[in-house]
Motif scaffolding. Structure first.
Motif, mmCIF file in Angstrom:
data_model
loop_
_atom_site.group_PDB
_atom_site.id
_atom_site.type_symbol
_atom_site.label_atom_id
_atom_site.label_comp_id
_atom_site.label_asym_id
_atom_site.label_seq_id
_atom_site.Cartn_x
_atom_site.Cartn_y
_atom_site.Cartn_z
ATOM 1 N N ASP A 284 -2.628 115.573 20.439
ATOM 2 C CA ASP A 284 -1.664 116.408 19.679
ATOM 3 C C ASP A 284 -2.178 117.338 18.928
ATOM 4 N N VAL A 285 -3.597 117.821 18.516
ATOM 5 C CA VAL A 285 -4.507 118.441 17.679
ATOM 6 C C VAL A 285 -4.737 119.541 19.299
ATOM 7 N N GLY A 286 -5.338 119.315 20.603
ATOM 8 C CA GLY A 286 -5.414 119.498 21.884
ATOM 9 C C GLY A 286 -4.313 121.109 21.952
ATOM 10 N N LEU A 287 -3.139 119.990 22.365
ATOM 11 C CA LEU A 287 -2.090 121.194 22.574
ATOM 12 C C LEU A 287 -1.816 122.079 21.544
ATOM 13 N N ARG B 267 -5.424 115.539 10.203
ATOM 14 C CA ARG B 267 -4.447 115.710 8.080
ATOM 15 C C ARG B 267 -4.580 116.970 8.446
ATOM 16 N N ALA B 268 -4.829 118.070 9.025
ATOM 17 C CA ALA B 268 -4.926 119.515 8.633
ATOM 18 C C ALA B 268 -3.864 119.919 9.847
ATOM 19 N N PHE B 269 -3.855 119.381 10.825
ATOM 20 C CA PHE B 269 -2.644 119.845 11.960
ATOM 21 C C PHE B 269 -1.768 118.859 11.419
ATOM 22 N N PHE B 270 -1.759 117.613 10.567
ATOM 23 C CA PHE B 270 -0.553 116.864 10.571
ATOM 24 C C PHE B 270 0.553 118.003 9.556
ATOM 25 N N TYR B 271 -0.292 118.440 8.499
ATOM 26 C CA TYR B 271 0.288 118.779 7.259
ATOM 27 C C TYR B 271 0.845 120.913 7.582
ATOM 28 N N TRP B 272 -0.177 121.075 8.478
ATOM 29 C CA TRP B 272 0.618 122.877 8.887
ATOM 30 C C TRP B 272 1.491 122.436 9.889
ATOM 31 N N GLN B 273 1.947 121.668 10.659
ATOM 32 C CA GLN B 273 2.306 121.705 12.096
ATOM 33 C C GLN B 273 3.991 122.303 11.405
ATOM 34 N N PHE B 274 4.803 121.781 10.421
ATOM 35 C CA PHE B 274 6.196 122.165 9.817
ATOM 36 C C PHE B 274 5.744 123.795 8.817
ATOM 37 N N PRO B 275 4.783 124.134 8.681
ATOM 38 C CA PRO B 275 4.939 125.343 8.283
ATOM 39 C C PRO B 275 4.331 126.421 9.449
ATOM 40 N N ALA B 276 4.258 126.140 10.267
ATOM 41 C CA ALA B 276 3.237 126.699 11.522
ATOM 42 C C ALA B 276 4.717 126.968 12.101
ATOM 43 N N ALA B 277 5.979 126.277 12.019
ATOM 44 C CA ALA B 277 7.072 126.355 13.121
ATOM 45 C C ALA B 277 7.590 127.662 12.094
ATOM 46 N N VAL B 278 7.573 127.847 11.131
ATOM 47 C CA VAL B 278 7.958 129.211 10.628
ATOM 48 C C VAL B 278 7.279 130.430 10.408
ATOM 49 N N ILE B 279 5.600 130.217 10.420
ATOM 50 C CA ILE B 279 4.884 131.098 9.814
ATOM 51 C C ILE B 279 4.685 131.844 11.121
ATOM 52 N N LEU B 280 4.238 131.372 12.323
ATOM 53 C CA LEU B 280 4.068 131.619 13.811
ATOM 54 C C LEU B 280 4.506 132.367 14.320
ATOM 55 N N VAL C 36 -3.674 124.809 21.632
ATOM 56 C CA VAL C 36 -3.362 125.386 22.583
ATOM 57 C C VAL C 36 -2.485 127.073 22.364
ATOM 58 N N LEU C 37 -1.108 125.954 22.214
ATOM 59 C CA LEU C 37 0.483 126.400 21.906
ATOM 60 C C LEU C 37 0.434 127.909 20.278
ATOM 61 N N GLN C 38 -0.475 127.289 19.312
ATOM 62 C CA GLN C 38 -0.505 128.394 17.897
ATOM 63 C C GLN C 38 -1.285 129.389 18.861
ATOM 64 N N GLY C 39 -2.860 129.045 19.130
ATOM 65 C CA GLY C 39 -3.479 130.108 20.029
ATOM 66 C C GLY C 39 -2.117 131.473 20.660
ATOM 67 N N ALA D 182 7.414 119.169 16.195
ATOM 68 C CA ALA D 182 6.574 118.525 15.240
ATOM 69 C C ALA D 182 7.614 117.119 14.477
ATOM 70 N N GLY D 183 8.704 117.106 14.878
ATOM 71 C CA GLY D 183 9.277 115.933 14.195
ATOM 72 C C GLY D 183 9.138 114.340 15.275
ATOM 73 N N LEU D 184 9.215 115.057 16.508
ATOM 74 C CA LEU D 184 8.966 113.845 17.577
ATOM 75 C C LEU D 184 7.399 113.728 16.916
ATOM 76 N N ILE D 185 6.674 114.427 16.798
ATOM 77 C CA ILE D 185 4.987 113.996 16.249
ATOM 78 C C ILE D 185 5.811 113.213 15.425
ATOM 79 N N PHE D 186 5.952 113.925 14.180
ATOM 80 C CA PHE D 186 6.084 112.523 12.912
ATOM 81 C C PHE D 186 7.200 111.314 13.110
ATOM 82 N N ALA D 187 7.915 110.974 13.444
ATOM 83 C CA ALA D 187 8.729 110.334 14.412
ATOM 84 C C ALA D 187 8.311 108.994 14.540
ATOM 85 N N ARG D 188 6.232 108.972 14.756
ATOM 86 C CA ARG D 188 5.596 107.564 15.062
ATOM 87 C C ARG D 188 4.808 107.389 13.794
ATOM 88 N N LYS D 189 5.385 106.418 13.771
ATOM 89 C CA LYS D 189 4.716 105.990 13.115
ATOM 90 C C LYS D 189 3.321 105.536 12.522
#
Length: 168
Positions: free
Chosen positions: A73-76, A5-18, A79-82, A54-61
């Protein structure tokens, strides 16, 4: 579930912050002005790529329903954010880390596409199976087909159409 859940909420802000961290980090860790100007283009592309993933991930029902990403998704994403955080420190290994981050974005993209297709296929098959079950139930509930009536003889009149040649 908390991590997903943390990664779900973090992925859109991370696209700007990182990507912003990369710009700040390179400025702090003594990159030249020309490197930072070139970096701005790369950071914009990274932001767009992270938003697309993030949009592709969010597109899944299932992701939207659970409000949690998958463990893959969490693993990948980890790695990307690290890699992005490490790129921000502007070390001699930055070129290698940048290449690895491009590979991680591509892996995330294709992973998102594959997971979306698999989930959609599963949902469509379930829907079609439900329709088929309803159709079978409806045919069982109908009365048996009627036999044709035999009232005696029928007269069949065949007609032939005469073709008229076109007038010139």
């Amino acid at each position: 579930m908390i991590i997903r859940r943390a990664f779900f909420y973090w992925q859109f802000p991370a696209a700007v912050i990182l990507p912003a961290w990369i710009l700040v980090g390179w400025g702090v860790f003594a990159a030249t002005g020309w490197q930072i100007i070139g970096l701005i283009v790369g950071v914009m592309m990274l932001t767009v790529a992270m938003l697309a993933v993030a949009g592709l991930i969010f597109a899944r029902k299932d992701v939207r329903a659970e409000r949690a990403v998958s463990w893959l998704d969490v693993g990948l994403l980890t790695v990307l954010q690290g890699l992005i955080v490490a790129i921000g420190f502007f070390t001699p290994a930055t070129a290698l880390l940048s290449t690895l981050s491009v590979v991680a974005v591509i892996a995330l993209f294709w992973s998102g596409i594959i997971q979306l297709v698999v989930e959609t296929r599963r949902r469509v098959r379930a829907t079609l199976a439900a329709f088929e079950a309803q159709a079978q139930q409806a045919t069982r509930l109908q009365s048996p087909p009627r036999k044709p009536r035999m009232d005696g003889e029928y007269i069949v009149i065949e007609t032939s159409e005469r073709t008229v040649p076109p007038r010139i």
